[in-house]
Design a protein around this motif. Structure first.
Motif, PDB file in Angstrom:
ATOM      1  N   ALA A  52       0.836  -1.205   0.000  1.00  0.00           N
ATOM      2  CA  ALA A  52       0.000   0.000   0.000  1.00  0.00           C
ATOM      3  C   ALA A  52       0.868   1.251   0.000  1.00  0.00           C
ATOM      4  CB  ALA A  52      -0.908   0.004   1.224  1.00  0.00           C
ATOM      5  N   ALA A  53       0.344   2.302  -0.592  1.00  0.00           N
ATOM      6  CA  ALA A  53       1.071   3.570  -0.600  1.00  0.00           C
ATOM      7  C   ALA A  53       1.250   4.085   0.820  1.00  0.00           C
ATOM      8  CB  ALA A  53       0.314   4.598  -1.441  1.00  0.00           C
ATOM      9  N   ARG A  54       2.345   4.820   1.061  1.00  0.00           N
ATOM     10  CA  ARG A  54       2.610   5.355   2.391  1.00  0.00           C
ATOM     11  C   ARG A  54       1.796   6.608   2.660  1.00  0.00           C
ATOM     12  NH1 ARG A  54       6.906   3.037   4.905  1.00  0.00           N
ATOM     13  NH2 ARG A  54       8.202   1.671   3.647  1.00  0.00           N
ATOM     14  N   ASP A  55       1.286   7.246   1.628  1.00  0.00           N
ATOM     15  CA  ASP A  55       0.453   8.432   1.795  1.00  0.00           C
ATOM     16  C   ASP A  55      -0.605   8.409   0.702  1.00  0.00           C
ATOM     17  OD1 ASP A  55      -0.508  10.728   2.801  1.00  0.00           O
ATOM     18  OD2 ASP A  55       1.252  11.966   2.402  1.00  0.00           O
ATOM     19  N   VAL A  56      -1.582   9.289   0.827  1.00  0.00           N
ATOM     20  CA  VAL A  56      -2.644   9.296  -0.174  1.00  0.00           C
ATOM     21  C   VAL A  56      -2.116   9.802  -1.509  1.00  0.00           C
ATOM     22  CG1 VAL A  56      -4.437   9.611   1.560  1.00  0.00           C
ATOM     23  CG2 VAL A  56      -3.416  11.622   0.439  1.00  0.00           C
ATOM     24  N   GLU A  80      -8.019  -3.147   0.958  1.00  0.00           N
ATOM     25  CA  GLU A  80      -8.334  -2.819  -0.426  1.00  0.00           C
ATOM     26  C   GLU A  80      -8.213  -1.316  -0.673  1.00  0.00           C
ATOM     27  OE1 GLU A  80     -10.138  -5.598  -3.027  1.00  0.00           O
ATOM     28  OE2 GLU A  80      -8.148  -5.599  -2.141  1.00  0.00           O
ATOM     29  N   ILE A  81      -8.711  -0.518   0.247  1.00  0.00           N
ATOM     30  CA  ILE A  81      -8.620   0.936   0.098  1.00  0.00           C
ATOM     31  C   ILE A  81      -7.166   1.394   0.154  1.00  0.00           C
ATOM     32  CG2 ILE A  81      -9.184   3.140   1.206  1.00  0.00           C
ATOM     33  CD1 ILE A  81     -11.834   1.801   2.098  1.00  0.00           C
ATOM     34  N   ALA A  82      -6.416   0.868   1.121  1.00  0.00           N
ATOM     35  CA  ALA A  82      -5.030   1.291   1.306  1.00  0.00           C
ATOM     36  C   ALA A  82      -4.163   0.948   0.103  1.00  0.00           C
ATOM     37  CB  ALA A  82      -4.452   0.646   2.563  1.00  0.00           C
ATOM     38  N   ALA A  83      -4.489  -0.114  -0.609  1.00  0.00           N
ATOM     39  CA  ALA A  83      -3.702  -0.503  -1.773  1.00  0.00           C
ATOM     40  C   ALA A  83      -3.720   0.575  -2.851  1.00  0.00           C
ATOM     41  CB  ALA A  83      -4.227  -1.820  -2.343  1.00  0.00           C
ATOM     42  N   HIS A  84      -4.756   1.432  -2.841  1.00  0.00           N
ATOM     43  CA  HIS A  84      -4.885   2.485  -3.853  1.00  0.00           C
ATOM     44  C   HIS A  84      -4.788   3.888  -3.251  1.00  0.00           C
ATOM     45  CE1 HIS A  84      -6.024  -0.859  -6.359  1.00  0.00           C
ATOM     46  NE2 HIS A  84      -6.987  -1.160  -5.510  1.00  0.00           N
ATOM     47  N   ALA A  85      -4.976   4.010  -1.955  1.00  0.00           N
ATOM     48  CA  ALA A  85      -4.742   5.235  -1.187  1.00  0.00           C
ATOM     49  C   ALA A  85      -5.347   6.491  -1.816  1.00  0.00           C
ATOM     50  CB  ALA A  85      -3.237   5.429  -0.968  1.00  0.00           C
ATOM     51  N   GLY A 111      -1.004   3.882   8.132  1.00  0.00           N
ATOM     52  CA  GLY A 111      -0.585   5.262   8.314  1.00  0.00           C
ATOM     53  C   GLY A 111      -1.369   6.253   7.479  1.00  0.00           C
ATOM     54  N   LEU A 112      -2.556   5.862   7.015  1.00  0.00           N
ATOM     55  CA  LEU A 112      -3.392   6.737   6.196  1.00  0.00           C
ATOM     56  C   LEU A 112      -4.480   7.337   7.076  1.00  0.00           C
ATOM     57  CD1 LEU A 112      -3.771   4.409   3.082  1.00  0.00           C
ATOM     58  CD2 LEU A 112      -2.282   6.410   3.286  1.00  0.00           C
ATOM     59  N   ILE A 142     -18.255   9.709   3.397  1.00  0.00           N
ATOM     60  CA  ILE A 142     -17.111  10.224   2.639  1.00  0.00           C
ATOM     61  C   ILE A 142     -15.918  10.290   3.569  1.00  0.00           C
ATOM     62  CG2 ILE A 142     -16.121  12.216   1.444  1.00  0.00           C
ATOM     63  CD1 ILE A 142     -18.855  12.871   0.342  1.00  0.00           C
ATOM     64  N   LEU A 143     -14.824   9.675   3.148  1.00  0.00           N
ATOM     65  CA  LEU A 143     -13.539   9.796   3.828  1.00  0.00           C
ATOM     66  C   LEU A 143     -12.655  10.713   2.990  1.00  0.00           C
ATOM     67  CD1 LEU A 143     -12.786   6.048   4.716  1.00  0.00           C
ATOM     68  CD2 LEU A 143     -14.053   7.729   6.052  1.00  0.00           C
ATOM     69  N   ALA A 144     -11.984  11.654   3.632  1.00  0.00           N
ATOM     70  CA  ALA A 144     -11.130  12.593   2.918  1.00  0.00           C
ATOM     71  C   ALA A 144      -9.877  12.854   3.732  1.00  0.00           C
ATOM     72  CB  ALA A 144     -11.861  13.899   2.644  1.00  0.00           C
ATOM     73  N   ALA A 145      -8.752  12.949   3.038  1.00  0.00           N
ATOM     74  CA  ALA A 145      -7.494  13.220   3.732  1.00  0.00           C
ATOM     75  C   ALA A 145      -7.458  14.638   4.285  1.00  0.00           C
ATOM     76  CB  ALA A 145      -6.319  12.999   2.781  1.00  0.00           C
TER      77      ALA A 145
END
Length: 291
Positions: A52-56, A80-85, A111-112, A142-145
């Protein structure tokens, strides 16, 4: 251990490599002790395919119908979400308790860190657990960084066989503030109901020069009830439009295109439909050009 004690314990940790691992462990302990929100949910499952990506990804938006009640693991959903961040995620058929646990895994394991807003339309024990006098909230999320403002939650005047609605927030996509909508329209074989729902949604989307509309529309691209949406926005896949519906990748296990990333005043740089074993809907995400 209560949710509040879990949060206080985690916030008390001092950051550093060892402390971050400890924080992740605390989050997992909290999730295990609090327990799943849907009957039969497994707490731990397989890790994501690939790292997974380390950040979005700062210009990536995603839509995903979680499938509920399907007894799927929130740990697997988070993986699954973290794999695409994505920077912004619109979830449908979302229980509040499940979303909170998904957020816990995303932060503690990957870490997201995401903010959250809800578009609850039902209090439903059968779908979301809880107790009969205090059932879990069900609807959209809705989830948002980045922080979200101007949150609205609207139930459609006629939900069809089940209450339905849309929610909207203003948040950052890339480095621009954008209005983001998330909706779930009436189930199949309720075309007239969906047409009325799209009329309500489109009237609000039309107020914004730039908007992202995520969701499960329960309608194929050339369905008449989507006409008002196509008049306002394009799909993130430039090949996907009513006149070339056969070019649209399916987003469901029954090989229909029901899920969309509609863009108004925004250009798509690319999109992906990612099948998953954790829902009967695939993940759909797009990378956007907001310049």
């Amino acid at each position: 251990m209560s949710d509040a004690r879990c949060v206080r314990t985690k916030e008390a940790l001092v950051f550093g490599r060892g402390a971050k691992l400890l924080a992740g462990a605390v989050v997992m302990i909290c999730i295990v002790l609090v327990g799943p929100s849907a009957p039969g949910s497994a707490l731990f499952g397989s890790s994501p395919t690939g790292e997974a990506a380390r950040d979005v990804v700062p210009n990536r938006v995603m839509t995903w119908n979680l499938c509920n009640p399907c007894g799927k693991s929130n740990a697997d959903r988070a993986a699954e979400i973290a794999a695409h961040a994505p920077q912004v995620i619109g979830l449908q058929e979302a229980c509040v308790r499940d979303v909170e646990r998904i957020r816990g895994y995303l932060e503690g394991v990957y870490g997201l860190v995401y903010h959250v807003e809800y578009g609850t339309v039902l209090q439903n024990w059968g779908r979301c657990g809880g107790v009969p006098w205090n059932p879990g909230g069900f609807g959209q999320a809705i989830l948002a960084a980045a922080p979200m403002t101007d949150h609205v939650n609207v139930e459609y005047p006629d939900g069809g066989s089940e209450d339905r609605g849309y929610m909207a927030v203003t948040t950052t996509v890339g480095d621009q503030r954008v209005r983001v909508f998330n909706t779930h329209l009436a189930e199949r074989r309720q075309e007239a109901v969906r047409a009325d729902q799209v009329r309500v949604l489109a009237a609000e989307v039309a107020r914004h020069e730039r908007a992202v509309v995520l969701g499960d529309f329960n309608a194929v691209p050339d369905a008449p009830e989507l006409t008002r949406m196509w008049a306002l926005a394009l799909d993130a896949d430039p090949r996907c439009e009513p006149s070339s519906a056969g070019m649209c990748e399916p987003t469901t296990d029954w090989h229909s295109r029901f899920d969309y990333v509609f863009l108004r005043g925004i250009t798509s740089l690319g999109h992906r439909v990612q099948p998953t074993s954790y829902s009967d809907h695939h993940l759909l995400y797009a990378d956007l050009d907001l310049t």
